[in-house]
Write a protein that holds these residues in place. Structure first.
Motif, short mmCIF file in Angstrom:
data_model
loop_
_atom_site.label_atom_id
_atom_site.label_comp_id
_atom_site.label_asym_id
_atom_site.label_seq_id
_atom_site.Cartn_x
_atom_site.Cartn_y
_atom_site.Cartn_z
N LEU A 147 0.83 -1.20 0.00
CA LEU A 147 0.00 0.00 0.00
C LEU A 147 0.87 1.25 0.00
O LEU A 147 0.54 2.25 -0.66
CB LEU A 147 -0.93 -0.01 1.22
N CYS A 150 1.84 2.06 -3.46
CA CYS A 150 0.72 2.65 -4.21
C CYS A 150 0.50 4.11 -3.81
O CYS A 150 0.28 4.97 -4.67
CB CYS A 150 -0.55 1.84 -3.97
N VAL A 151 0.56 4.40 -2.52
CA VAL A 151 0.33 5.76 -2.04
C VAL A 151 1.43 6.69 -2.54
O VAL A 151 1.16 7.78 -3.07
CB VAL A 151 0.24 5.79 -0.50
N TRP A 175 -2.93 4.20 -9.76
CA TRP A 175 -2.38 3.86 -8.45
C TRP A 175 -3.44 3.91 -7.36
O TRP A 175 -3.35 3.17 -6.37
CB TRP A 175 -1.21 4.78 -8.12
N GLY A 179 -4.13 0.72 -5.06
CA GLY A 179 -4.25 0.80 -3.61
C GLY A 179 -5.58 0.27 -3.10
O GLY A 179 -5.64 -0.40 -2.06
N THR A 182 -5.40 -3.27 -2.88
CA THR A 182 -4.45 -3.73 -1.87
C THR A 182 -5.06 -3.71 -0.48
O THR A 182 -4.89 -4.64 0.30
CB THR A 182 -3.18 -2.86 -1.88
N MET A 187 -7.52 3.46 1.03
CA MET A 187 -6.59 4.08 0.09
C MET A 187 -7.01 5.52 -0.20
O MET A 187 -6.15 6.41 -0.36
CB MET A 187 -6.56 3.27 -1.21
#
Length: 573
Positions: A147, A150-151, A175, A179, A182, A187
């Motif tokens: 994560l 992704c962030v 993205w 997230g 994920t 997210m």
């Protein structure tokens, strides 16, 4: 022109190999012992059940749809298994890769946010690599590390580069979708505020508000569509109960009235020094952050628009865990690095005074080293009477010397202070993990217990557990049938009547381990803070009924060895 406080030697030191160093330490640490119960073993159990049952859409755990998590991490594990076969090496390498990617992404974001202050970009990955909690958590096969990638990737798409000031909205949406796949809707909490508050930090957002919010909204919708592309078939395949838990309980329950990990609103504030260690113990970092004044740089405004709302959001959410804000660690150290850069420019005397140096961490290193050296003489007596301290004392002296040396390293003065702290932090955390491995890993090592589960499954015997339904045996034993969960004496007797040769795992607290356990059980071993005892079902049923079972064909397997000191008091009963 760069400010005069940035010397050529500082730029050269910034080229030190932080990425190879961190990667090497992380690989050595993550393979020093097996996957950790319960976090890593549970993730592997879900991945294995999906793989063995060909459940490619809906995660499964102990034979039932698993509503706690979404599938991207499991899919990435499966991708490696398709190539290398089923193993626990690939998932651990994958986690180290995620951690390394976070370092690179954080450095890249810092370079974009502070183009006139390259020292920030060079300091940021060193600081992120040195965070003790982040390093140790990256050794777990868990979702927050992915994560974090992704962030940070989503944050990177929002920041202006030398060639392009407008965000790459399609990548922002991608993205966000990754997230969401994920960790679910959380997210959006991680990434929404730098976009929503864009005019506070971005010249482009102020000039092009319609484009900023219009394309941003489309990107968010695109990310939600990625989640929906998985969610629609998952709800169909998982059934009504799975859909209800996934859509309502997992997110709504944690936000409003947590069914797990409920904490008070101020809980994260008290743990910030731990999460940001070792830099939380560096006086210069605190002074630098406290000295920030308006007008703030655009990069600092970006970081504040990101970090403060997320911290407030997680504080308002009922369910809290220390690793929930892990994706923000890169932003936190970036803020400290930027504050330090400004301190060097605006207050060079404060930036150089030894009174704000690493002496506090050095004293901590000396104190911890002395404690480890003295622990063999102190263990067994209050406040060091716990079995953890006694086990730790066997090896503590060897490691105490290392922390004394690290304390000396942190007392050195002159340029390169931040990197000395970062290297000391990385080595200190790595050494702590090594000490844990040699002294305290036994209560987490389930290889022999898992082998008994694998044997029982191969012979067609049912397996069960009284407590701890966390899948800790599933992956290593390659179980293909669920481990039944027993809660009462009646459950045990009924299970034994149906499966007299079945295998049952029970758990006892320290004071509850009995001589009969050492005599009639198949295996006894420390497990976390308790005891794990494996039984043949008919033997356990006889004992729970107050009867004397027949003598076992083989003596009980006592781990780590029959003469382990904690068994003495049990035999004395």
């Amino acid at each position: 022109m760069q400010p005069k406080h940035y010397s050529r030697s500082e730029h050269l030191r910034a080229l030190w190999p932080w990425l190879p160093l961190w990667t090497a330490l992380a690989l050595l640490a993550i393979f020093a012992h097996g996957p950790m119960p319960m976090y890593s073993t549970r993730t592997l159990a879900v991945a294995w059940e999906m793989w063995s049952g060909h459940h490619w859409i809906v995660p499964y755990f102990n034979g039932a749809p698993y509503s706690h998590k979404v599938p991207l991490l499991f899919w990435l594990i499966h991708a490696g298994w398709f190539v290398f076969g089923v193993n626990d090496i690939w998932p651990r390498v994958l986690e180290v890769g995620f951690g390394a990617a976070q370092l690179v992404l954080a450095a890249t974001i810092a370079r974009r946010l502070f183009p006139d202050r390259p020292w920030v970009a060079k300091a940021t990955p060193w600081m992120l690599a040195a965070l003790a909690y982040a390093f140790l958590f990256s050794l777990q096969i868990m979702y927050e590390v992915l994560l974090g990638v992704c962030v940070l990737s989503a944050m990177l798409t929002l920041t202006p580069s030398a060639r392009r000031v407008a965000p790459r909205w399609w990548l922002f949406g991608f993205w966000i979708g990754a997230g969401l796949l994920t960790k679910g809707p959380v997210m959006l909490l991680h990434v929404a505020f730098p976009w929503l508050l864009g005019p506070l930090w971005s010249d482009y957002a102020r000039r092009e508000k319609a484009r900023w919010y219009g394309f941003g909204l489309l990107a968010v919708l695109g990310g939600l569509l990625m989640l929906g592309a998985w969610l629609w078939p998952a709800l169909e395949l998982g059934g009504h109960a799975y859909a209800e838990k996934l859509l309502f309980k997992q997110t709504g329950g944690r936000v409003v009235d947590s069914f797990a990990h409920a904490r008070p609103m101020w809980w994260y504030l008290q743990w910030l020094p731990v999460l940001l260690f070792p830099f939380a113990a560096w006086p210069r970092a605190w002074v630098a952050v406290a000295s920030l004044r308006r007008p703030l740089l655009p990069g600092i405004r970006f970081l504040l628009c990101w970090l403060l709302p997320v911290l407030l959001g997680f504080s308002l959410i009922s369910g809290k865990q220390l690793y929930y804000p892990l994706p923000e660690f890169g932003g936190a150290v970036m803020l400290i690095a930027a504050a330090l850069a400004l301190l060097r420019e605006r207050h060079p005397r404060l930036a150089a005074t030894p009174w704000l140096g690493g002496w506090a961490m050095a004293l901590g290193g000396f104190a911890f080293g002395i404690l480890l050296l003295a622990l063999p003489s102190l263990a067994g007596r209050p406040p060091f009477a716990s079995h953890w301290m006694v086990d730790l004392a066997v090896y503590s002296r060897y490691f105490g010397v290392i922390y004394l040396l690290l304390g000396l390293l942190l007392l050195l003065r002159g340029r390169g202070e931040l990197r000395r702290i970062a290297i000391g932090g990385m080595i200190g955390t790595f050494v702590a993990n090594a000490l844990f491995t040699v002294a305290l890993w036994t209560p987490y090592d389930l290889r022999q217990a898992s082998a008994l589960f694998a044997q029982a499954s191969a012979e067609g015997h049912a397996t069960a557990s009284v407590g701890y339904p966390e899948g800790q045996f599933t992956f290593r034993a390659r179980l293909r049938t669920p481990v039944q969960q027993l809660e009462s004496r009646k459950d045990i007797l009924d299970f034994a009547a149906q499966h007299p040769d079945g295998l049952v795992a029970t758990y006892r607290q320290n004071a509850d381990l009995m001589p009969t356990d050492l005599r009639y059980a198949l295996l006894v071993q420390p497990f976390r803070g308790d005891w794990l005892v494996l039984w043949k079902a008919s033997t356990l049923a006889a004992i729970r009924s107050g009867e004397t079972p027949p003598e076992p064909a083989q003596p009980t397997r006592l781990l780590p060895s029959p003469d382990y000191w904690r068994y003495r008091s049990v035999r004395a009963h």
